[in-house]
Design an enzyme around this catalytic site. Structure first.
Site, PDB file in Angstrom:
ATOM      1  N   HIS A 251       0.856  -1.183   0.000  1.00 56.00           N
ATOM      2  CA  HIS A 251       0.000   0.000   0.000  1.00 56.00           C
ATOM      3  C   HIS A 251       0.892   1.233   0.000  1.00 56.00           C
ATOM      4  O   HIS A 251       1.636   1.477   0.948  1.00 56.00           O
ATOM      5  CB  HIS A 251      -0.911   0.011   1.231  1.00 56.00           C
ATOM      6  CG  HIS A 251      -2.029  -0.974   1.141  1.00 56.00           C
ATOM      7  ND1 HIS A 251      -3.072  -1.006   2.055  1.00 56.00           N
ATOM      8  CD2 HIS A 251      -2.300  -1.962   0.256  1.00 56.00           C
ATOM      9  CE1 HIS A 251      -3.928  -1.967   1.726  1.00 56.00           C
ATOM     10  NE2 HIS A 251      -3.458  -2.568   0.644  1.00 56.00           N
TER      11      HIS A 251
ATOM     12  N   TYR B 276       3.082   6.735  10.357  1.00 55.16           N
ATOM     13  CA  TYR B 276       2.353   5.523  10.020  1.00 55.16           C
ATOM     14  C   TYR B 276       3.268   4.474   9.383  1.00 55.16           C
ATOM     15  O   TYR B 276       3.172   3.282   9.687  1.00 55.16           O
ATOM     16  CB  TYR B 276       1.210   5.855   9.068  1.00 55.16           C
ATOM     17  CG  TYR B 276       0.199   4.737   8.865  1.00 55.16           C
ATOM     18  CD1 TYR B 276      -0.901   4.638   9.704  1.00 55.16           C
ATOM     19  CD2 TYR B 276       0.342   3.804   7.850  1.00 55.16           C
ATOM     20  CE1 TYR B 276      -1.844   3.632   9.533  1.00 55.16           C
ATOM     21  CE2 TYR B 276      -0.577   2.798   7.664  1.00 55.16           C
ATOM     22  CZ  TYR B 276      -1.675   2.711   8.509  1.00 55.16           C
ATOM     23  OH  TYR B 276      -2.584   1.707   8.335  1.00 55.16           O
TER      24      TYR B 276
ATOM     25  N   PRO C 146      -5.051  -0.193  18.187  1.00 51.53           N
ATOM     26  CA  PRO C 146      -4.682  -0.581  16.821  1.00 51.53           C
ATOM     27  C   PRO C 146      -4.789   0.534  15.786  1.00 51.53           C
ATOM     28  O   PRO C 146      -4.406   0.322  14.623  1.00 51.53           O
ATOM     29  CB  PRO C 146      -5.673  -1.709  16.509  1.00 51.53           C
ATOM     30  CG  PRO C 146      -6.858  -1.416  17.371  1.00 51.53           C
ATOM     31  CD  PRO C 146      -6.309  -0.820  18.626  1.00 51.53           C
TER      32      PRO C 146
ATOM     33  N   TYR D 102      -9.680   5.116   6.727  1.00 53.51           N
ATOM     34  CA  TYR D 102      -9.947   5.478   8.114  1.00 53.51           C
ATOM     35  C   TYR D 102     -10.989   6.589   8.092  1.00 53.51           C
ATOM     36  O   TYR D 102     -10.721   7.680   7.574  1.00 53.51           O
ATOM     37  CB  TYR D 102      -8.680   5.975   8.801  1.00 53.51           C
ATOM     38  CG  TYR D 102      -7.641   4.897   9.043  1.00 53.51           C
ATOM     39  CD1 TYR D 102      -7.563   4.255  10.281  1.00 53.51           C
ATOM     40  CD2 TYR D 102      -6.738   4.527   8.050  1.00 53.51           C
ATOM     41  CE1 TYR D 102      -6.607   3.280  10.520  1.00 53.51           C
ATOM     42  CE2 TYR D 102      -5.776   3.552   8.276  1.00 53.51           C
ATOM     43  CZ  TYR D 102      -5.724   2.934   9.511  1.00 53.51           C
ATOM     44  OH  TYR D 102      -4.775   1.968   9.747  1.00 53.51           O
TER      45      TYR D 102
ATOM     46  N   LYS E 178       0.583  -0.115  14.968  1.00 56.30           N
ATOM     47  CA  LYS E 178       1.930  -0.148  15.535  1.00 56.30           C
ATOM     48  C   LYS E 178       2.258  -1.421  16.310  1.00 56.30           C
ATOM     49  O   LYS E 178       3.435  -1.667  16.615  1.00 56.30           O
ATOM     50  CB  LYS E 178       2.122   1.064  16.464  1.00 56.30           C
ATOM     51  CG  LYS E 178       2.323   2.365  15.707  1.00 56.30           C
ATOM     52  CD  LYS E 178       3.710   2.445  15.106  1.00 56.30           C
ATOM     53  CE  LYS E 178       3.863   3.534  14.077  1.00 56.30           C
ATOM     54  NZ  LYS E 178       3.439   3.164  12.741  1.00 56.30           N
TER      55      LYS E 178
END
Length: 418
Positions: free
Chosen positions: A77, A413, A298, A206, A302
Site C-alpha cells: 500500500h 504511520y 490498533p 480510516y 503499531k
C-alpha cells in the site's frame, strides 16, 4: 518423573512473532535459543489478526530468510485514505516519505517464522503448561514447564526473553518496586468483522463522522476486514448483518462516496482499547519484548511493528551480553551442570540490557503518542458536543490540507528509522 533439561544461551517464553524472530536472528549470530509457547501452532495460525507491516518489518522477514510470501501474498500500500463526514483525502506515502506499508496478517507472519525456525531445527515446545521462570535476578535463570506429552522439562539459560503477550507472566517477575506500569483505557472499542466479499477499496480507509469511527481494510480477493467504533460492553450477536453494514456505510457517507461491498459475515469480535508501557523492559537476566512490555490501540497500526522494533534493538545487545559472558568464562565453566548444582549468584542488570530498554522505550513512547493522537482524531468521545466534533474537523483539515501535516502522518504511520 525425571525432569529433562536443555542448556541454551537464551530461553524465550512466548512463541509469537517477537519470540520467533528473536530466536532466528540470534541463531544467525551463533547464539542458541529455545522457545516455549502455551498455544498450538495451528491455533495461532488460524487466529485471525490484522496486519499492516512497516517497510522495516518486511525487510526483517526477508533478511531472516523466512520466505517471500509477504511479497507474493501480501499487498503493498503506497498510501491510505482519511475520510471525515464523507469527504476523502488520500495520504500518498511514497510521494511524502518514500516508503510503503504491506497488508499481511500477523498470523501469517507467525506461520512463516514458525516454519523457518522448525526448518532450521530450532528447539520449540508447543502447548506447554505449568510454566515458571526462576532466578532472573541470578546468573542461572531457568524455565520449567510441562510439555505437550506430559514430560517435565527445564531450560537453563544465561538470559530469559519474555515475549509472552499482553497478559505476560514474565512481566510480573520485575518487582513492583522496580517496575512502573503506565496504563490508560479508552471509553470505546472496535467491533470487527470478517466478511466474504470483494475489496471495497484498494487501500485502507480510516473514517470519522458524527456516528464515530470506521475502518475499511482488506484480507484478500474474497475476504475483507472491517471495523466500527462501539461500546466496550457490546454483545457482537446483538448486531445483525444488515445493521452492521448500514452503520459502516453511514460513517463513510451515503451520497457520492465509497459504497461498501457486502457479503456473509464469518466472524464478529469486539476489541477493547488500552495503552500500556512497562518501564523498564529489563531486570537482572530478564528482558521483555513485544506486547509483554507494551500495548497500543490498533489505530496507528503499531503493535506488531513495535514488537519487531524491539527485536531489532534487542538482538545486538544480547549478542554483546553473551560475548562478554563468554569472554569471562565463569558461567560457561559450569554450563554442563544442572541448575541446582550451578553457582547462582545474584547479579545486577547488565548495562547492555539496560541500553536495550532505553532504546526500545524511546520508540515505544513515540508510537504511544502517535497511536493516542490518531485514536482521538478518528473516534467520537462519549457525550461529546458539536464543538468537539467541529474542533476535530479543524484538526483533520489541518492535517490533510498541509503537505507538512500529511508528511507527519505518513512518516509516523510507515515507521520511523531506528
Amino acid at each position: 518423573m525425571t525432569e529433562h533439561t536443555t542448556r541454551v544461551d537464551v530461553g524465550i517464553v512466548g512463541g509469537g512473532p517477537a519470540g520467533l524472530m528473536t530466536a532466528l536472528l540470534l541463531k544467525r549470530r551463533g547464539i542458541s535459543a529455545a522457545v516455549i509457547e502455551t498455544r498450538t501452532k495451528d491455533t495461532i495460525h488460524h487466529t485471525q489478526r490484522a496486519g499492516i507491516l512497516e517497510a522495516a518489518t518486511v525487510n526483517m522477514l526477508l533478511d531472516a530468510e523466512v520466505g517471500s510470501r509477504v511479497l507474493t501474498d501480501g499487498h503493498e500500500h503506497e498510501g491510505t485514505v482519511l475520510s471525515f463526514d464523507g469527504e476523502q483525502h488520500r495520504i500518498d506515502f511514497q510521494a511524502l516519505v518514500g516508503r510503503s506499508v504491506w497488508l499481511y496478517p500477523q498470523n501469517e507472519v507467525f506461520y512463516d517464522l514458525a516454519n523457518a525456525w522448525e526448518r532450521e531445527g530450532g528447539e520449540i515446545h508447543w502447548q506447554v503448561t505449568d510454566t515458571q521462570v526462576h532466578g532472573v535476578e541470578t546468573s542461572a535463570p531457568r524455565i520449567s514447564f510441562t510439555d505437550a506429552s506430559g514430560q517435565a522439562r527445564s531450560i537453563e539459560a544465561d538470559l530469559i526473553v519474555g515475549s509472552d503477550g499482553s497478559r505476560s507472566m514474565c512481566r510480573r517477575l520485575i518487582p513492583e518496586a522496580v517496575r512502573t506500569d503506565h496504563f490508560i483505557s479508552y471509553p470505546f472499542a472496535w467491533f470487527g468483522i470478517l466478511c466474504e466479499a470483494p475489496p471495497t477499496a484498494p487501500e485502507l480507509i480510516y473514517a470519522n463522522s458524527e456516528l464515530g469511527f470506521a475502518l475499511i481494510s482488506q484480507r484478500n480477493a474474497s475476504v475483507q476486514r472491517m471495523y466500527f467504533q462501539c461500546d466496550p460492553d457490546t454483545d457482537p450477536d446483538s448486531w445483525s448483518e444488515d445493521a452492521i453494514f448500514d452503520h459502516i456505510q453511514a460513517v463513510l457517507g451515503t451520497e457520492g462516496g465509497v459504497q461498501l461491498k457486502r457479503g456473509p459475515i464469518i466472524e464478529k469480535t469486539v476489541l477493547p482499547f488500552r495503552s500500556y508501557v512497562c518501564d523498564p523492559l529489563s531486570h537482572g537476566r530478564l528482558v521483555l519484548a513485544g506486547d509483554a512490555g507494551h500495548t497500543v490501540p490498533p489505530t496507528g497500526a503499531k503493535g506488531l511493528n513495535l514488537a519487531f522494533a524491539d527485536v531489532r534493538a534487542l538482538v545486538p545487545r544480547v549478542e554483546e551480553f553473551i560475548t562478554e559472558l563468554r569472554a569471562g568464562g565463569s558461567d560457561r565453566d559450569t554450563s554442563h551442570r544442572h541448575a541446582s548444582e550451578r553457582e547462582a549468584t545474584t547479579v545486577e542488570t547488565p548495562e547492555a540490557l539496560r541500553r536495550y530498554s532505553r532504546t526500545a522505550l524511546d520508540r515505544v513512547w513515540k508510537a504511544q503518542n502517535f497511536s493516542y493522537w490518531a485514536t482521538n482524531l478518528l473516534h467520537r468521545q462519549p457525550e461529546e458536543n458539536p464543538f468537539t466534533h467541529r474542533r476535530r474537523r479543524g484538526e483533520f483539515d489541518a492535517i490533510t490540507g498541509s503537505v507538512h501535516g500529511q508528511a507527519y502522518f505518513a512518516d509516523s504511520y510507515t515507521g520511523w528509522s531506528d
